[in-house]
Every structure is written in structure tokens, then in C-alpha cells.
Design a protein around this motif. Sequence first.
Motif, PDB file in Angstrom:
ATOM      1  N   MET A 106      -5.732  -5.238  -7.297  1.00 45.65           N
ATOM      2  CA  MET A 106      -5.799  -5.602  -5.882  1.00 45.65           C
ATOM      3  C   MET A 106      -5.406  -7.067  -5.695  1.00 45.65           C
ATOM      4  O   MET A 106      -5.577  -7.887  -6.603  1.00 45.65           O
ATOM      5  CB  MET A 106      -7.217  -5.394  -5.349  1.00 45.65           C
ATOM      6  CG  MET A 106      -7.723  -3.973  -5.434  1.00 45.65           C
ATOM      7  SD  MET A 106      -6.868  -2.870  -4.286  1.00 45.65           S
ATOM      8  CE  MET A 106      -7.999  -1.476  -4.287  1.00 45.65           C
ATOM      9  N   PRO A 107      -4.929  -7.437  -4.504  1.00 44.98           N
ATOM     10  CA  PRO A 107      -4.597  -8.841  -4.241  1.00 44.98           C
ATOM     11  C   PRO A 107      -5.830  -9.697  -3.959  1.00 44.98           C
ATOM     12  O   PRO A 107      -5.701 -10.892  -3.703  1.00 44.98           O
ATOM     13  CB  PRO A 107      -3.688  -8.763  -3.011  1.00 44.98           C
ATOM     14  CG  PRO A 107      -4.095  -7.504  -2.327  1.00 44.98           C
ATOM     15  CD  PRO A 107      -4.497  -6.549  -3.405  1.00 44.98           C
ATOM     16  N   TYR A 108      -7.012  -9.133  -4.021  1.00 44.69           N
ATOM     17  CA  TYR A 108      -8.271  -9.824  -3.768  1.00 44.69           C
ATOM     18  C   TYR A 108      -9.296  -9.343  -4.794  1.00 44.69           C
ATOM     19  O   TYR A 108      -9.067  -8.372  -5.518  1.00 44.69           O
ATOM     20  CB  TYR A 108      -8.776  -9.516  -2.349  1.00 44.69           C
ATOM     21  CG  TYR A 108      -8.549  -8.080  -1.960  1.00 44.69           C
ATOM     22  CD1 TYR A 108      -9.348  -7.051  -2.447  1.00 44.69           C
ATOM     23  CD2 TYR A 108      -7.484  -7.723  -1.126  1.00 44.69           C
ATOM     24  CE1 TYR A 108      -9.115  -5.733  -2.124  1.00 44.69           C
ATOM     25  CE2 TYR A 108      -7.238  -6.405  -0.799  1.00 44.69           C
ATOM     26  CZ  TYR A 108      -8.061  -5.412  -1.298  1.00 44.69           C
ATOM     27  OH  TYR A 108      -7.818  -4.101  -0.988  1.00 44.69           O
ATOM     28  N   GLN A 112      10.214  -6.083  -9.554  1.00 41.52           N
ATOM     29  CA  GLN A 112       9.907  -7.426  -9.022  1.00 41.52           C
ATOM     30  C   GLN A 112       9.703  -7.387  -7.509  1.00 41.52           C
ATOM     31  O   GLN A 112      10.224  -8.199  -6.754  1.00 41.52           O
ATOM     32  CB  GLN A 112      11.008  -8.416  -9.420  1.00 41.52           C
ATOM     33  CG  GLN A 112      11.077  -8.631 -10.907  1.00 41.52           C
ATOM     34  CD  GLN A 112      12.012  -9.738 -11.344  1.00 41.52           C
ATOM     35  OE1 GLN A 112      12.222  -9.927 -12.510  1.00 41.52           O
ATOM     36  NE2 GLN A 112      12.574 -10.493 -10.401  1.00 41.52           N
ATOM     37  N   HIS A 113       8.890  -6.430  -7.100  1.00 45.13           N
ATOM     38  CA  HIS A 113       8.663  -6.175  -5.681  1.00 45.13           C
ATOM     39  C   HIS A 113       7.712  -7.178  -5.055  1.00 45.13           C
ATOM     40  O   HIS A 113       7.836  -7.526  -3.878  1.00 45.13           O
ATOM     41  CB  HIS A 113       8.112  -4.750  -5.526  1.00 45.13           C
ATOM     42  CG  HIS A 113       7.858  -4.326  -4.121  1.00 45.13           C
ATOM     43  ND1 HIS A 113       6.702  -3.698  -3.727  1.00 45.13           N
ATOM     44  CD2 HIS A 113       8.623  -4.433  -2.996  1.00 45.13           C
ATOM     45  CE1 HIS A 113       6.759  -3.425  -2.439  1.00 45.13           C
ATOM     46  NE2 HIS A 113       7.906  -3.852  -1.971  1.00 45.13           N
ATOM     47  N   MET A 114       6.725  -7.640  -5.841  1.00 46.45           N
ATOM     48  CA  MET A 114       5.699  -8.544  -5.308  1.00 46.45           C
ATOM     49  C   MET A 114       5.246  -9.517  -6.391  1.00 46.45           C
ATOM     50  O   MET A 114       5.490  -9.306  -7.587  1.00 46.45           O
ATOM     51  CB  MET A 114       4.467  -7.760  -4.850  1.00 46.45           C
ATOM     52  CG  MET A 114       4.641  -6.827  -3.698  1.00 46.45           C
ATOM     53  SD  MET A 114       3.041  -6.054  -3.290  1.00 46.45           S
ATOM     54  CE  MET A 114       3.544  -4.982  -1.960  1.00 46.45           C
ATOM     55  N   GLY A 132      -0.544 -14.248  -8.849  1.00 45.57           N
ATOM     56  CA  GLY A 132       0.303 -15.053  -9.710  1.00 45.57           C
ATOM     57  C   GLY A 132       1.090 -14.280 -10.747  1.00 45.57           C
ATOM     58  O   GLY A 132       1.759 -14.883 -11.594  1.00 45.57           O
ATOM     59  N   LYS A 133       1.061 -12.944 -10.674  1.00 43.76           N
ATOM     60  CA  LYS A 133       1.751 -12.116 -11.656  1.00 43.76           C
ATOM     61  C   LYS A 133       2.779 -11.226 -10.969  1.00 43.76           C
ATOM     62  O   LYS A 133       2.611 -10.833  -9.818  1.00 43.76           O
ATOM     63  CB  LYS A 133       0.752 -11.242 -12.413  1.00 43.76           C
ATOM     64  CG  LYS A 133      -0.275 -12.029 -13.207  1.00 43.76           C
ATOM     65  CD  LYS A 133      -1.243 -11.094 -13.913  1.00 43.76           C
ATOM     66  CE  LYS A 133      -2.296 -11.874 -14.686  1.00 43.76           C
ATOM     67  NZ  LYS A 133      -3.261 -10.966 -15.367  1.00 43.76           N
ATOM     68  N   ASN A 134       3.861 -10.927 -11.709  1.00 47.58           N
ATOM     69  CA  ASN A 134       4.860 -10.010 -11.174  1.00 47.58           C
ATOM     70  C   ASN A 134       4.263  -8.629 -10.988  1.00 47.58           C
ATOM     71  O   ASN A 134       3.459  -8.149 -11.793  1.00 47.58           O
ATOM     72  CB  ASN A 134       6.053  -9.891 -12.133  1.00 47.58           C
ATOM     73  CG  ASN A 134       7.050  -8.854 -11.651  1.00 47.58           C
ATOM     74  OD1 ASN A 134       7.674  -9.020 -10.603  1.00 47.58           O
ATOM     75  ND2 ASN A 134       7.183  -7.764 -12.393  1.00 47.58           N
TER      76      ASN A 134
END
Length: 226
Positions: A51-53, A168-170, A174-176
Motif C-alpha cells: 500500500m502507499p500508506y 515502471q508504472h508508479m 520510494g520503490k518502483n
Amino acid sequence: MTQPLAFGAAAPPAAVVLTGRYGQVEKLDPARHVAALWEAVKVEPGLWDYMPYGPFADAQAFQSWLSERALLNDPYVYAVVNPDGCAAGLAALMAIRPDMGVIEVGHIAYAPDLQRTRLGTEAQYLLARYAFETLGYRRYEWKCNARNAASRRAAERYGFTFEGIFRQHMIVKGKNRDTAWFSILDSEWPARKAAFESWLEPANFDSQGRQRVALAAFMAASGLMS
């Protein structure tokens, strides 16, 4: 020549209660859901790996984050609620494009006790049925980190078709992130709906709550999976 589509626009998600046999899906309400959700998810910090959080340091941090999420229209966040009224997971309808008839289900965070349960699967059925039959979407998407094997397995189990990898979508934490894309189309939904409903029948479970026939088998019987 391609014929014009007889499609106007779908509707945005709303604060509905989607009731099933084993629980319900309802609009996230921090005042009612935060305490049970924190108790349910705090035992599994790995839940937030893709998750981004998260993970969250304590109940206050989780409550602050949850309160912010509840105000958003995209993603539009729902709680998955047990029959006793305690929330045990989150899911969102997101990347909402009513004019194109496209919507995604994502930000799925199921507490350990909700994973691999009838309610966990039923919640996905309820959200898909709502998106197709009530809101009128043509395309229902599932996207995940390509390295998230559990999420990819879940998408396939729920009847989504794998469409490919966006490389390499997002950048997340801090990680691909390479992203795996899945979808169900409105023309495919009736067969998937039938498979879900067959699996969810009480007769499909023994006295210990163990499934007699796997959801994948119902999907395969409907010609959806190899």
C-alpha cells in the motif's frame, strides 16, 4: 464499421449499504468503524506492504488517516462489516470515470480474520454487483503491484481477466512498482455473478464452514478459467 455505443454515463458510488448473507459493505464511517478496524488490522503490519500508506504507529495515527479517507470521493471507501456490526476490512471504488463507464476496486485491506472467509469473498461480489447493476459501469478493474502474488491470485479467483503488466508504472514508498492489470467487462459479469452466487450458497459449506467446491471450480464450470 464500428457501431456507436448506446451508453450515456455511469453513476458515481454513493453511501449505500450492500447487504449479503454473511455481512455487509457500507460507507466508511470513522466514528463507528475505527475502533473495531484498528483492533482487527493492528496485528498484521505486513498488511500494508504494497500500500502507499501504513503501517500505522498507533490507534491515533490510524484514526487520523481513516478520517481523511472517509472524506474522499475517489477513492470512495467502504467498510466490510461482520454480522455483529464490527468492521474487519476496507475496500474502495476508485479511478472512477463515469463518462467512460470504468471503475476500479482497490485499496483492499482485510484483517487476518476476514481473509479467506465467506464474507471476504461476498464483499467483492457485492461491490462488483453494485458497480455493474446499480451504477452501470462497463469495465471493472483490479490493479496491483506485479510482485504482490496474493493480490494477483485473488483477482483471478474473483474472475478477473489478466491483461498485462505496466512496467515502471508508479513509485510507491520510494520503490518502483510494475502494475498488473485485470478486468471484468459488463458482458462477462452475468457468468461471474452466477459463479459467485453458487459458491456463496450455504449448501456449499460443511458444518465446520469449509467449502465443498472452490470458487475457481465454479468459475471454470462457467467457462471463465482454464
